[in-house]
Design an enzyme around this catalytic site. Structure first.
Site, PDB file in Angstrom:
ATOM      1  N   HIS A 153       0.843  -1.212   0.000  1.00 41.40           N
ATOM      2  CA  HIS A 153       0.000   0.000   0.000  1.00 41.40           C
ATOM      3  C   HIS A 153       0.875   1.258   0.000  1.00 41.40           C
ATOM      4  O   HIS A 153       1.269   1.770   1.040  1.00 41.40           O
ATOM      5  CB  HIS A 153      -0.930  -0.005   1.223  1.00 41.40           C
ATOM      6  CG  HIS A 153      -2.039   0.989   1.127  1.00 41.40           C
ATOM      7  ND1 HIS A 153      -3.337   0.713   1.498  1.00 41.40           N
ATOM      8  CD2 HIS A 153      -2.059   2.284   0.699  1.00 41.40           C
ATOM      9  CE1 HIS A 153      -4.095   1.773   1.303  1.00 41.40           C
ATOM     10  NE2 HIS A 153      -3.350   2.744   0.826  1.00 41.40           N
TER      11      HIS A 153
ATOM     12  N   HIS B 173       1.478   5.142  -2.103  1.00 44.01           N
ATOM     13  CA  HIS B 173       1.032   6.160  -3.057  1.00 44.01           C
ATOM     14  C   HIS B 173       2.265   6.831  -3.667  1.00 44.01           C
ATOM     15  O   HIS B 173       3.018   7.495  -2.963  1.00 44.01           O
ATOM     16  CB  HIS B 173       0.156   7.200  -2.352  1.00 44.01           C
ATOM     17  CG  HIS B 173      -1.106   6.608  -1.804  1.00 44.01           C
ATOM     18  ND1 HIS B 173      -2.253   6.471  -2.559  1.00 44.01           N
ATOM     19  CD2 HIS B 173      -1.400   6.078  -0.591  1.00 44.01           C
ATOM     20  CE1 HIS B 173      -3.194   5.891  -1.830  1.00 44.01           C
ATOM     21  NE2 HIS B 173      -2.708   5.640  -0.623  1.00 44.01           N
ATOM     22  N   LEU B 174       2.446   6.622  -4.977  1.00 43.24           N
ATOM     23  CA  LEU B 174       3.623   7.201  -5.646  1.00 43.24           C
ATOM     24  C   LEU B 174       3.296   8.503  -6.368  1.00 43.24           C
ATOM     25  O   LEU B 174       4.196   9.205  -6.809  1.00 43.24           O
ATOM     26  CB  LEU B 174       4.240   6.191  -6.618  1.00 43.24           C
ATOM     27  CG  LEU B 174       4.900   4.966  -5.977  1.00 43.24           C
ATOM     28  CD1 LEU B 174       5.391   3.993  -7.048  1.00 43.24           C
ATOM     29  CD2 LEU B 174       6.060   5.370  -5.068  1.00 43.24           C
ATOM     30  N   ARG B 175       2.020   8.820  -6.520  1.00 46.38           N
ATOM     31  CA  ARG B 175       1.539  10.130  -7.026  1.00 46.38           C
ATOM     32  C   ARG B 175       1.770  10.400  -8.509  1.00 46.38           C
ATOM     33  O   ARG B 175       1.274  11.392  -9.011  1.00 46.38           O
ATOM     34  CB  ARG B 175       2.134  11.294  -6.219  1.00 46.38           C
ATOM     35  CG  ARG B 175       1.924  11.215  -4.725  1.00 46.38           C
ATOM     36  CD  ARG B 175       0.459  11.320  -4.354  1.00 46.38           C
ATOM     37  NE  ARG B 175       0.270  11.440  -2.912  1.00 46.38           N
ATOM     38  CZ  ARG B 175      -0.766  10.933  -2.265  1.00 46.38           C
ATOM     39  NH1 ARG B 175      -1.711  10.293  -2.922  1.00 46.38           N
ATOM     40  NH2 ARG B 175      -0.895  11.083  -0.972  1.00 46.38           N
TER      41      ARG B 175
ATOM     42  N   ASP C 108      -8.624   2.716  -3.913  1.00 49.05           N
ATOM     43  CA  ASP C 108      -8.127   3.306  -2.667  1.00 49.05           C
ATOM     44  C   ASP C 108      -8.133   4.831  -2.691  1.00 49.05           C
ATOM     45  O   ASP C 108      -7.740   5.455  -3.669  1.00 49.05           O
ATOM     46  CB  ASP C 108      -6.710   2.834  -2.348  1.00 49.05           C
ATOM     47  CG  ASP C 108      -6.279   3.351  -0.993  1.00 49.05           C
ATOM     48  OD1 ASP C 108      -7.005   3.100  -0.023  1.00 49.05           O
ATOM     49  OD2 ASP C 108      -5.251   4.039  -0.906  1.00 49.05           O
TER      50      ASP C 108
ATOM     51  N   HIS D 279      -5.665  -0.720   5.321  1.00 45.15           N
ATOM     52  CA  HIS D 279      -5.498   0.071   6.550  1.00 45.15           C
ATOM     53  C   HIS D 279      -6.651  -0.038   7.557  1.00 45.15           C
ATOM     54  O   HIS D 279      -7.327   0.931   7.866  1.00 45.15           O
ATOM     55  CB  HIS D 279      -5.223   1.549   6.216  1.00 45.15           C
ATOM     56  CG  HIS D 279      -6.035   2.152   5.088  1.00 45.15           C
ATOM     57  ND1 HIS D 279      -7.400   2.083   5.015  1.00 45.15           N
ATOM     58  CD2 HIS D 279      -5.635   2.840   3.986  1.00 45.15           C
ATOM     59  CE1 HIS D 279      -7.807   2.710   3.924  1.00 45.15           C
ATOM     60  NE2 HIS D 279      -6.761   3.171   3.288  1.00 45.15           N
TER      61      HIS D 279
ATOM     62  N   ASN E 241      -6.276   9.022   6.667  1.00 45.57           N
ATOM     63  CA  ASN E 241      -7.531   8.316   6.514  1.00 45.57           C
ATOM     64  C   ASN E 241      -7.264   6.822   6.362  1.00 45.57           C
ATOM     65  O   ASN E 241      -6.537   6.442   5.448  1.00 45.57           O
ATOM     66  CB  ASN E 241      -8.256   8.843   5.267  1.00 45.57           C
ATOM     67  CG  ASN E 241      -9.710   8.461   5.263  1.00 45.57           C
ATOM     68  OD1 ASN E 241     -10.228   7.932   6.245  1.00 45.57           O
ATOM     69  ND2 ASN E 241     -10.369   8.712   4.144  1.00 45.57           N
TER      70      ASN E 241
ATOM     71  N   ASP F  34       0.880   2.497   3.820  1.00 44.24           N
ATOM     72  CA  ASP F  34       0.005   3.569   3.322  1.00 44.24           C
ATOM     73  C   ASP F  34       0.787   4.875   3.174  1.00 44.24           C
ATOM     74  O   ASP F  34       0.293   5.954   3.525  1.00 44.24           O
ATOM     75  CB  ASP F  34      -1.219   3.753   4.234  1.00 44.24           C
ATOM     76  CG  ASP F  34      -2.287   4.651   3.597  1.00 44.24           C
ATOM     77  OD1 ASP F  34      -2.153   4.993   2.407  1.00 44.24           O
ATOM     78  OD2 ASP F  34      -3.249   5.004   4.313  1.00 44.24           O
TER      79      ASP F  34
ATOM     80  N   PHE G  49      -5.630  14.192   3.619  1.00 41.91           N
ATOM     81  CA  PHE G  49      -5.319  13.052   4.491  1.00 41.91           C
ATOM     82  C   PHE G  49      -4.033  12.371   4.029  1.00 41.91           C
ATOM     83  O   PHE G  49      -3.803  12.254   2.835  1.00 41.91           O
ATOM     84  CB  PHE G  49      -6.436  12.011   4.399  1.00 41.91           C
ATOM     85  CG  PHE G  49      -7.740  12.418   5.024  1.00 41.91           C
ATOM     86  CD1 PHE G  49      -7.950  12.238   6.379  1.00 41.91           C
ATOM     87  CD2 PHE G  49      -8.767  12.944   4.251  1.00 41.91           C
ATOM     88  CE1 PHE G  49      -9.168  12.573   6.963  1.00 41.91           C
ATOM     89  CE2 PHE G  49      -9.986  13.277   4.821  1.00 41.91           C
ATOM     90  CZ  PHE G  49     -10.188  13.097   6.194  1.00 41.91           C
TER      91      PHE G  49
HETATM   92  N1  LIG Z   1      -4.447   7.308   3.564  1.00 44.75           N
HETATM   93  C1  LIG Z   1      -4.557   8.587   3.374  1.00 44.75           C
HETATM   94  O1  LIG Z   1      -4.753   9.321   4.339  1.00 44.75           O
HETATM   95  N2  LIG Z   1      -4.458   9.131   2.148  1.00 44.75           N
HETATM   96  C2  LIG Z   1      -4.259   8.450   0.915  1.00 44.75           C
HETATM   97  C3  LIG Z   1      -5.480   7.777   0.409  1.00 44.75           C
HETATM   98  C4  LIG Z   1      -5.856   6.528   1.135  1.00 44.75           C
HETATM   99  O2  LIG Z   1      -5.051   5.570   1.273  1.00 44.75           O
HETATM  100  O3  LIG Z   1      -6.976   6.451   1.589  1.00 44.75           O
HETATM  101  C5  LIG Z   1      -3.720   9.440  -0.099  1.00 44.75           C
HETATM  102  O4  LIG Z   1      -3.707   9.142  -1.282  1.00 44.75           O
HETATM  103  O5  LIG Z   1      -3.250  10.524   0.316  1.00 44.75           O
HETATM  104 ZN   LIG Z   2      -7.084   4.270   1.656  1.00 45.23          ZN
END
Ligand SMILES: NC(=O)N[C@@H](CC(=O)O)C(=O)O
Ligand SMILES: [Zn+2]
Length: 429
Positions: free
Chosen positions: A60, A62-64, A152, A232, A278, A305, A323
């Protein structure tokens, strides 16, 4: 080039450390034995006093990229992963645009090939544009090597859409990986609905927003005979429904984030958006239930995450900031220091939760140190102590609630497919 790792400490099945050498050739672990002799043609790494672990696996992240390059890129995010000891990561699809077509996913694979430091397995979305209404083309995306399917960032609101998605995923033997959040139970909350929302006078996110959707999805997954994975997990009620579902033989797995294991709403110092993610930091009881769930096998593994945001984003405060917090570069030292050193988990349990357990949950051929396996390895200095300093992160995201935490257990060298992809300057020889 072949690598010979000398005198490192490997965990055996009983969880004891054993001094061994490893010979890596053509991306594979060729040999594990004591006293392997160098032939002269390989690079020798002296690992005395270091833990030699399978590279960590984080499903999990996020590479954006594309669309959020000011927050992170595949290059910076995977460098952060390598620095944190991760050799395989799965990238979440809430990018701009989202990977909801074969073409988008092919572009992503190409970009990963060009710029990633570690192995990246990209998710495709469940619904087009992550809008929760129209399903993506599951077989086409599977053929284009989607790791699994996830929306996600948002929950799939309609049960009917989720059920159809699960039937599609089951048909092609892929998992549905779910961010569980029922929007009809949330009123623009930013923190847990419990104590902290009242203290800070900020709208809360109730536990039922998560647990109700998990309960719904578990019943749908049973009917669709689909592998359903909970992202998560954060509440005690969610842990209970997952535990019951496993007992009933339903194919459900779950992950927990380091921050939900180590922090709760009581640790939020005030209006500081580095504590906003989140799902939110929940109650002390929820935190205890997550740890208990991890230890009894209800929760399968740990995932960071990693969710980088800019400092400007996070300066907007709890109510308005996005978040998410970063996690790749701090996960192992934080968990080692706060769970293993405090004898809550053994070293083997922690390593398993970050290697073989996520790999097994998704039938991935990684996370194991054995002859014939992928040469994905991290060397960790369990004794070296350092303070978390976001200014030193390789990630563009500096958004962590763990600034100034003192930790042991820092990676010093990371190897993917038999190649050194990152090393701490001082270990170069
Ligand atoms: N976890 C988070 O708070 N944010 C994540 C999105 C997600 O995993 O729900 C994001 O992309 O910033
Ligand atoms: Zn999420």
């Amino acid at each position: 080039m072949s690598l010979l790792i000398k005198n490192g400490s490997l965990l055996n099945q009983a969880g004891e450390l054993e001094v061994c050498d490893l010979y890596l050739e053509e991306g594979i672990i060729k040999k594990i034995a004591s006293n392997i002799q160098a032939t002269g043609s390989e690079k020798v790494i002296e690992a005395a006093g270091l833990l030699v672990s399978p590279g960590f696996v984080d499903l999990h992240v996020h590479l954006r990229e594309p669309g959020g390059e000011q927050k992170e890129t595949i290059a910076t995010g995977t460098l952060a992963a390598a620095k944190g000891g991760f050799t395989t990561i799965a990238s979440m699809p809430n990018t701009k645009p989202v990977p909801d077509t074969k073409e988008q996913l092919e572009w992503l694979h190409k970009r990963i090939k060009e710029t990633a430091k570690v192995r990246v397995l990209p998710y495709a979305t469940i619904t087009k544009g992550q809008r929760g209404t129209e399903l993506v083309d599951f077989p086409a995306l599977a053929e284009a090597n989607a790791f699994a399917f996830s929306d996600d960032g948002v929950g799939v609101q309609a049960a009917g859409v989720m059920y159809e998605a699960m039937k599609e995923a089951a048909n092609i033997n892929k998992a549905i990986v779910a961010h569980c959040e029922d929007n009809s139970l949330i009123y623009s909350g930013a923190v847990h609905e419990g104590k902290i929302d009242k203290e800070l006078n900020i709208p809360g996110i109730p536990s039922i927003a998560e647990s109700v959707q998990i309960a719904r999805d578990i019943l749908l997954a049973e009917a669709a005979n689909c592998h359903y994975h909970v992202c998560h997990i954060s509440t005690k009620e969610s842990v209970r429904v997952v535990r019951d579902a496993k007992r009933a033989g339903i194919k459900v797995t779950a992950e927990v984030s380091p921050h939900h294991l180590l922090l709760c709403e009581d640790d939020i110092p005030g209006d500081d958006a580095n504590f906003k993610m989140n799902p939110p930091l929940r109650s002390k009881e929820d935190k205890a239930a997550l740890l208990a769930g991890l230890m009894d096998g209800t929760i399968d593994f740990i995932a960071t995450d990693h969710a980088p945001h800019t400092e400007e984003d996070k300066q907007k405060g709890m109510r308005s900031a996005p978040f998410g917090i970063v996690g790749l570069e701090t996960a192992f030292p934080l968990l080692y220091t706060n769970l293993v050193e405090k004898e809550i988990l053994t070293l083997k349990e922690l390593v398993d939760f970050m290697t073989i357990k996520p790999a097994n949950a998704f039938q991935l051929p990684f996370g194991k140190l054995a002859e014939g396996e992928h040469a994905d390895i991290v060397l960790v200095d369990l004794k070296h102590e350092a303070t978390i300093d976001p200014a030193k992160f390789a990630s563009k995201g500096k958004n962590t609630p763990f600034t100034n935490w003192n930790c042991k257990g820092w990676p010093v060298q990371t190897i993917v497919n038999g190649e050194i992809v990152w090393e701490k300057e001082s270990v170069q020889q």
